[in-house]
Design a protein around this motif. Structure first.
Motif, short mmCIF file in Angstrom:
data_model
loop_
_atom_site.label_atom_id
_atom_site.label_comp_id
_atom_site.label_asym_id
_atom_site.label_seq_id
_atom_site.Cartn_x
_atom_site.Cartn_y
_atom_site.Cartn_z
N PHE A 132 0.77 -1.01 -0.05
CA PHE A 132 -0.04 0.06 0.04
C PHE A 132 0.93 1.38 0.05
O PHE A 132 1.91 1.15 0.46
CB PHE A 132 -0.90 0.21 1.15
CG PHE A 132 -1.82 1.07 1.38
CD1 PHE A 132 -1.38 2.23 2.12
CD2 PHE A 132 -3.10 1.20 0.64
CE1 PHE A 132 -2.48 3.41 2.16
CE2 PHE A 132 -3.90 2.17 0.81
CZ PHE A 132 -3.36 3.36 1.65
N GLY A 133 0.41 2.25 -0.71
CA GLY A 133 1.23 3.47 -0.60
C GLY A 133 0.39 4.71 -0.91
O GLY A 133 -0.54 4.68 -1.23
N GLN A 134 1.03 5.93 -0.40
CA GLN A 134 0.50 7.21 -0.64
C GLN A 134 1.32 8.06 -1.32
O GLN A 134 2.56 7.99 -1.07
CB GLN A 134 0.30 7.90 0.89
CG GLN A 134 -0.67 7.14 1.66
CD GLN A 134 -0.36 7.48 3.16
OE1 GLN A 134 0.66 7.59 3.78
NE2 GLN A 134 -1.34 7.15 4.11
N ALA A 135 0.94 8.84 -2.23
CA ALA A 135 1.78 9.65 -3.27
C ALA A 135 1.27 11.13 -2.68
O ALA A 135 0.17 11.51 -2.74
CB ALA A 135 1.56 9.37 -4.49
N PHE A 136 2.17 11.94 -2.65
CA PHE A 136 1.75 13.37 -2.28
C PHE A 136 3.00 14.47 -2.44
O PHE A 136 4.46 13.88 -2.70
CB PHE A 136 1.20 13.63 -1.21
CG PHE A 136 2.30 13.18 0.33
CD1 PHE A 136 2.04 11.69 0.59
CD2 PHE A 136 2.95 13.97 0.79
CE1 PHE A 136 2.87 11.32 1.72
CE2 PHE A 136 3.78 13.44 1.73
CZ PHE A 136 3.69 12.11 2.30
N THR A 137 2.71 15.64 -2.82
CA THR A 137 4.10 16.60 -2.70
C THR A 137 3.78 17.48 -1.20
O THR A 137 3.02 17.69 -0.74
CB THR A 137 3.85 17.56 -3.94
OG1 THR A 137 3.53 16.77 -5.08
CG2 THR A 137 4.77 18.53 -4.14
#
Lengths: 341, 347
Positions: A132-137
């Motif tokens: 599972f993963g989260q992508a963001f800036t």
């Protein structure tokens, strides 16, 4: 009393940013930052400075979110301005990945960072051990550059800076009217606070300019944070460990864990080891206290115990501390009620 | 089998490598030679910023979509190798900005994590009202050419610094198959009215705090004629010039100012960035890539020419798919000439 004389103890990110906030919020005061250590020898200088906040068990979530949002907005404006390089602030995109699905898929800060979303299956292929993963800036705020930038602002508004080891807050009485305690781990002694303890962190700062994304394992133990002039590889969380010397075996393990996430790091060079002691506490201590000794009174505003979230929360807590200082100044300026005859 | 590749930019070198990898072990002998009058760092590839990204509009030849995809997948398969950075390869995310809403590009499912920009992200770019965010790849021309050269040298491929004046010259020199990867200068070997230079100029700066690419689009001015800021492995490339038909290889001061002002307006942090250098290159612009066989007769023998040129501003983006296609055509040539080693027959 005309000019309120304020002493800020501690010159890490907390002391300096609180001093700046006070100078903006509280008119008619003089500010002196007093510390035994200044940049580049503070804990804030070792931190990577990534704006990915921890959770403080003893602080209400809405407060943490406000502190984080205030800090993020403040730094985002700097990152998009011509001052970004001088202040050491930059935008970085990347991924937080989990080896087992987290209980909370969307953290409290998801709408504070930019473009937060779940990673796609294709994106996760890059991390075969993770499900599972989260992508963001988000933002990175680098101590060795940011602290001098803050210090310039303190002096620019007339503040003074003093190198001195304070052993007891009463040393500052009566030269100062109000003390702001941003001494981090120093509060064990200065405030007699045994709730604060070191959480030792060892990191490597390496040359790997081709790395453009941050990668953080959801456990928080392994991370790769690309910065302006180097990449920070981490890390460790060793409770109660006061040792400031780097451990070679730990460095090997950190490098190995990070290379597992980003194999191109095998080409990293110019590896420097650093150690910092996070000033950890179940919750941030951000409150007023009136110290009394006989007839002596010393108002204190505490702003310490940010653990691994110092840079992530600094501006929000500094603003709140400045508001508390403003209240103290008001109280000092209000004439004491006349005693009844 | 003697193969002559003309051109040593990304197209020439990758095609040479692709052919050698696929046919070296199935031919009795395979000699590949590369002829070019420009080698790295003087090729068009060396000037490119190196971001994998096709044009925003669909190509007129649907095969180009496949070639783009094949290239991305091929490059992505190298991410995770410890040598990716030696190849000039690294993942990078960033922004495409528009003044009004546009349809999604044909490559949205090729890149990773494609999405529209949120309002707060758009707030960072006050001149723009709409945009995309995605993760793509940097393939830095200069590093990649060096890496390709090393792989080819290991395989015994030879390089010759020479200006080829005609296909005939190469054919009479003994080549059985000629691969024409001459890019924007292909017209010198065979007139091609569809091929034109798309002149570009770039400024490379030191701005290591920039980690995301930012590409703006001005639909009226056309592709690449709007500022873009593209971090590379070390330096950051600033660009925004696309001039059809301009053969001037000198850096132009008005173009410099246009790039500098446009990029500083887009990314104010650049104001103090140190300039490392400035370069001009000619994108080999064509309505579609010329990728096809042609038989030329010189004297009594037939020479096969396989053309592979006209990749415009997306050479690095499409190169491997085209190389694979050329290798397929080359395989057909071998079949026609009965040159492929047959499996042992049962007796």
């Amino acid at each position: 009393m005309d000019t309120a004389r304020i002493a800020v103890v501690g010159a890490g990110v907390m002391g300096l940013s609180t001093a700046v906030c006070i100078s903006k919020l509280v008119p008619g005061c003089s500010i002196t930052v007093i510390s035994d250590k200044f940049t580049p020898e503070t804990t804030s200088d070792v931190a990577a400075g990534m704006l990915i906040p921890p959770v403080y068990p003893d602080t209400p979530i809405h407060k943490q979110k406000q502190w984080f949002k205030d800090t993020f907005d403040h730094l985002l404006a700097i990152a998009n301005s011509a001052e970004a390089e001088d202040a050491g602030v930059l935008l970085v995109s990347g991924w937080q990945i989990f080896q087992s699905a987290p209980t909370e898929e969307v953290p409290f800060w998801a709408d504070v960072v930019l473009g937060f979303r779940k990673m796609t299956t294709n994106e996760l292929k890059k991390f075969p051990q993770h499900v599972f993963g989260q992508a963001f800036t988000t933002l990175k705020c680098e101590g060795p550059t940011y602290l001098p930038w803050l210090e310039k602002r303190v002096k620019g508004s007339g503040g003074l800076v003093l190198t001195r080891q304070v052993e007891d807050l009463w040393e500052l009485h009566p030269s100062f009217d109000i003390v702001v305690n941003c001494s981090g781990l120093g509060s064990r002694q200065l405030a007699g606070d045994l709730k604060i303890f070191p959480m030792r962190g060892q990191v490597l700062k390496v040359q790997a300019p081709w790395v453009k994304h941050f990668i953080r394992d959801g456990s928080g133990l392994t991370y790769i944070y690309p910065g302006i002039a180097n990449v920070t590889l981490g890390g460790t969380r060793q409770k109660g460990d006061w040792n400031l010397s780097p451990d070679a075996e730990i460095s090997k393990q950190i490098l190995s864990r990070c290379c597992a996430l980003e194999p191109s790091l095998r080409g990293a060079c110019d590896i420097k080891e650093k150690v910092g002691l996070r000033p950890s506490r179940p919750g941030v201590r951000l409150e007023k206290e009136l110290l009394v000794q006989g007839s002596r009174r010393l108002p204190v505003v505490h702003n310490y115990g940010h653990g691994s979230g110092g840079i992530a929360m600094h501006w929000g807590t500094a603003l709140e501390a400045a508001r508390l200082v403003s209240e103290c100044v008001q109280a000092l300026r209000t004439p004491a009620p006349k005693s009844k005859m | 089998m003697r193969v002559a590749v003309i051109g040593a930019g990304v197209i020439g070198l990758s095609t040479a490598l692709c052919i050698h990898e696929r046919y070296h072990s199935v031919l009795q002998s395979l000699h590949v030679k590369v002829y070019a009058d420009r080698f790295t760092p003087f090729t068009t590839t060396d000037v490119a910023a190196g971001l994998w990204q096709p044009y925003t509009s669909e190509p007129s030849n649907p095969q180009e979509v496949n070639w783009n995809q094949q290239t991305f997948d091929y490059l992505l398969s190298h991410i995770g190798s410890p040598n990716a950075a030696d190849m000039g390869l690294t993942p990078i995310s960033g922004y495409n900005l528009f003044r009004e809403a546009v349809p999604d590009p044909f490559w949205k499912d090729i890149v990773l994590g494609f999405r529209k920009l949120t309002p707060r992200e758009l707030d960072m770019f006050p001149d723009y009202r709409y945009g995309w965010f995605n993760t793509s790849l940097i393939l830095e021309g200069r590093k990649y050419l060096k890496w390709l050269t090393e792989r080819l040298t290991e395989r015994g491929v030879k390089f010759f610094l020479r200006k080829v004046e005609s296909f005939e010259e190469v054919a009479r020199g003994g080549a059985d198959v000629i691969i024409n990867c001459t890019g924007v200068w292909a017209g010198a070997l065979q007139p091609d009215p569809l091929l034109q230079p798309g002149r570009g100029q770039v400024i490379k700066v030191d701005a290591p705090w920039l980690k995301n690419f930012i590409i703006t689009h001005d639909l009226e001015r056309g592709i690449y004629n709007s500022p873009h800021v593209i971090p590379g492995l070390q330096a950051v490339t600033l660009g925004g010039i696309f001039q059809l038909g301009n053969w001037n290889e000198m850096n132009n001061i008005q173009d410099h100012n246009s790039i500098w002002e446009g990029c500083c307006r887009l990314e104010p942090t650049l104001k103090d960035a140190k300039i490392i250098g400035e370069w001009t290159g000619f994108r080999p612009v064509r309505p579609q890539v010329r990728l096809e066989r042609e038989q030329l007769r010189f004297g009594s023998s037939n020479t096969e020419v396989i053309h592979n040129y006209g990749h415009g501003g997306y050479g690095l983006t499409i190169h491997w798919g085209c190389a694979l296609e050329v290798a397929k055509l080359f395989g057909k040539v071998l079949e026609e000439r009965n040159l492929l080693t047959l499996p042992p027959s049962h007796l």
